[in-house]
Design an enzyme around this catalytic site. Structure first.
Site, PDB file in Angstrom:
ATOM      1  N   MET A  60     -32.110 -30.830 -22.485  1.00 37.31           N
ATOM      2  CA  MET A  60     -31.113 -31.126 -21.448  1.00 37.31           C
ATOM      3  C   MET A  60     -29.840 -30.329 -21.715  1.00 37.31           C
ATOM      4  O   MET A  60     -29.642 -29.794 -22.801  1.00 37.31           O
ATOM      5  CB  MET A  60     -30.861 -32.621 -21.373  1.00 37.31           C
ATOM      6  CG  MET A  60     -31.969 -33.336 -20.609  1.00 37.31           C
ATOM      7  SD  MET A  60     -31.619 -35.071 -20.323  1.00 37.31           S
ATOM      8  CE  MET A  60     -32.916 -35.476 -19.142  1.00 37.31           C
TER       9      MET A  60
ATOM     10  N   ASP B  65     -25.030 -34.654 -23.236  1.00 33.32           N
ATOM     11  CA  ASP B  65     -24.708 -33.238 -23.039  1.00 33.32           C
ATOM     12  C   ASP B  65     -23.480 -32.789 -23.839  1.00 33.32           C
ATOM     13  O   ASP B  65     -23.275 -31.596 -24.035  1.00 33.32           O
ATOM     14  CB  ASP B  65     -24.452 -32.943 -21.553  1.00 33.32           C
ATOM     15  CG  ASP B  65     -25.730 -32.965 -20.736  1.00 33.32           C
ATOM     16  OD1 ASP B  65     -26.792 -33.291 -21.292  1.00 33.32           O
ATOM     17  OD2 ASP B  65     -25.668 -32.656 -19.529  1.00 33.32           O
TER      18      ASP B  65
HETATM   19  O1  F6P Z   1     -26.681 -37.537 -18.771  1.00 34.77           O
HETATM   20  C1  F6P Z   1     -26.744 -36.144 -18.691  1.00 34.77           C
HETATM   21  C2  F6P Z   1     -28.107 -35.748 -18.259  1.00 34.77           C
HETATM   22  O2  F6P Z   1     -29.030 -36.229 -19.198  1.00 34.77           O
HETATM   23  C3  F6P Z   1     -28.257 -34.256 -18.037  1.00 34.77           C
HETATM   24  O3  F6P Z   1     -28.477 -33.524 -19.176  1.00 34.77           O
HETATM   25  C4  F6P Z   1     -29.371 -34.229 -17.039  1.00 34.77           C
HETATM   26  O4  F6P Z   1     -29.335 -33.033 -16.272  1.00 34.77           O
HETATM   27  C5  F6P Z   1     -29.091 -35.405 -16.201  1.00 34.77           C
HETATM   28  O5  F6P Z   1     -28.439 -36.337 -17.012  1.00 34.77           O
HETATM   29  C6  F6P Z   1     -30.312 -36.009 -15.543  1.00 34.77           C
HETATM   30  O6  F6P Z   1     -29.919 -37.113 -14.821  1.00 34.77           O
HETATM   31  P1  F6P Z   1     -30.839 -38.061 -13.936  1.00 34.77           P
HETATM   32  O7  F6P Z   1     -30.957 -39.338 -14.727  1.00 34.77           O
HETATM   33  O8  F6P Z   1     -30.066 -38.261 -12.692  1.00 34.77           O
HETATM   34  O9  F6P Z   1     -32.143 -37.385 -13.733  1.00 34.77           O
END
Ligand code: F6P
Length: 342
Positions: free
Chosen positions: A169, A127
């Site tokens: 994302m 991000d």
């Molecule tokens: O690492 C950041 C991210 O990729 C975000 O952009 C996204 O919302 C989140 O992680 C998703 O995380 P998880 O693995 O908990 O679904």
């Protein structure tokens, strides 16, 4: 000296490159030993670890994910989490801990450091929202993946005279959407920094289509939200760590576009493909530079700091200067994106 390393939070291309660099610098540069805690802070709390040496890191530079595993678990989630982490550090005679993670993981690292753990942070996240550093590793790879996808979507959108809404994302910020949107020649880019008015989005599409073009790409960050008073969005559900489960805003945007304009509209949600696989050359180099500098700091016991890229130079900055605020897309870059969109 013995150093512990862990990776926390969502995975990200380049984690293995950091681990490899830490181990190489420790072993060959200082004669230090490194152990890796398994699944982030969970391994530190549960005393689950693996030895890391140059041999065990062979071949991991281009590999996505993390060979030591990751999780969103943190010591502060448990009454005895910090005590157990401290006991593990003492048991293995660990001098310093190198914590590779995003906002949540680094905030816990900073807290642990202030409670007597000696911690060096390495900022990671696709991000790119960590303060104090020009860039986090993983971001460049995610942007390249999203740009490649947008390039492909252009040709199918043009063949069918369609609008395609691409969701990338970007939970709190729109760095990926802005970079991939500019690089991919998007018609509209929607980011969390600028709540959007769906009527204006449709106006942009109308204007473009009135000029004889019938295909458009709309890039939307998963965390983008409509401006107040425009239209209602259901509140996202929460995961087991209390984080909002995002993903799906593209469906809402697409159905509003189709309903309001009549243009045939399709959706592509890129999701975890942006986080998987091999890092770009840029991310491999940034990860390697961060890993070497983190190990230098650990060896010097210069802890309570995060390595960061500042004006192209890798430096060390106090945690407090980096984790207080998320890094948003600079207004000047948003302005550049507006030159080609909206
Ligand atoms: O690492 C950041 C991210 O990729 C975000 O952009 C996204 O919302 C989140 O992680 C998703 O995380 P998880 O693995 O908990 O679904």
């Amino acid at each position: 000296m013995r150093v512990g390393v862990l990776t926390g939070g969502g995975d990200c291309p380049g984690l293995n490159a950091v681990i490899r660099a830490v181990v190489r610098r420790a072993e060959r540069g200082f004669g230090d030993e490194v152990i890796g805690f398994v699944d982030g802070y969970r391994g530190l709390i549960d005393d689950e670890w693996m030895p890391l040496d140059v041999g065990s890191c062979r071949g991991i530079l281009p590999r996505g994910g993390t060979i030591i595993g990751t999780s969103r678990i943190q010591p502060y989630m448990f009454d005895d989490g910090v005590d157990r982490a401290r006991a593990t550090m003492a048991l293995h005679d660990i001098d310093s801990l190198i914590v590779i993670g995003g906002e949540g993981t680094l905030s816990a690292a900073s807290r642990l450091d202030s409670e007597g753990f000696r911690v060096v942070g390495v900022p990671k996240t696709i991000d790119n929202d960590i303060g104090g550093t020009d860039m986090t590793f993983g971001f460049d790879t995610a942007v390249q993946i999203a740009t490649d996808a947008i390039d492909r979507l252009h040709t199918t959108a043009e063949s069918h005279d369609r609008v395609i809404v691409v969701e990338v994302m970007g939970r709190h910020v729109g760095h990926i959407a802005t970079w991939a949107g500019i690089a991919g020649g998007a018609t509209v880019i929607l980011v969390p920094e600028e709540p959007f008015d769906i009527a204006k989005v449709c106006d942009s599409l109308h204007r473009r289509h009135a000029k004889g073009r019938y295909a458009s790409i709309v890039v939307v960050a998963e965390g983008a939200r409509p401006a107040e008073g425009t239209f209602e969005l259901a509140e996202p559900s929460l995961d087991e760590y209390g984080h909002q489960r995002l993903g799906g805003i593209a469906n809402v945007v697409a159905s509003e576009i189709e309903a309001r304009t009549g243009y045939e509209t399709r959706v592509t949600i890129l999701g975890y493909v942006q986080r998987g696989g091999t890092p770009t050359a840029f991310d491999r180099v940034l990860s390697t530079r961060f890993g070497v500098e983190a190990m230098n700091a650990a060896h010097e016991s210069d802890t309570g700091k995060m390595v960061a890229l500042d004006g192209g130079v890798v430096v060390r900055k106090p945690f407090a200067d980096c984790i207080a605020d998320l890094k948003v897309v600079p207004p000047a870059l948003l302005e550049v994106s507006h030159t080609f969109t909206a």
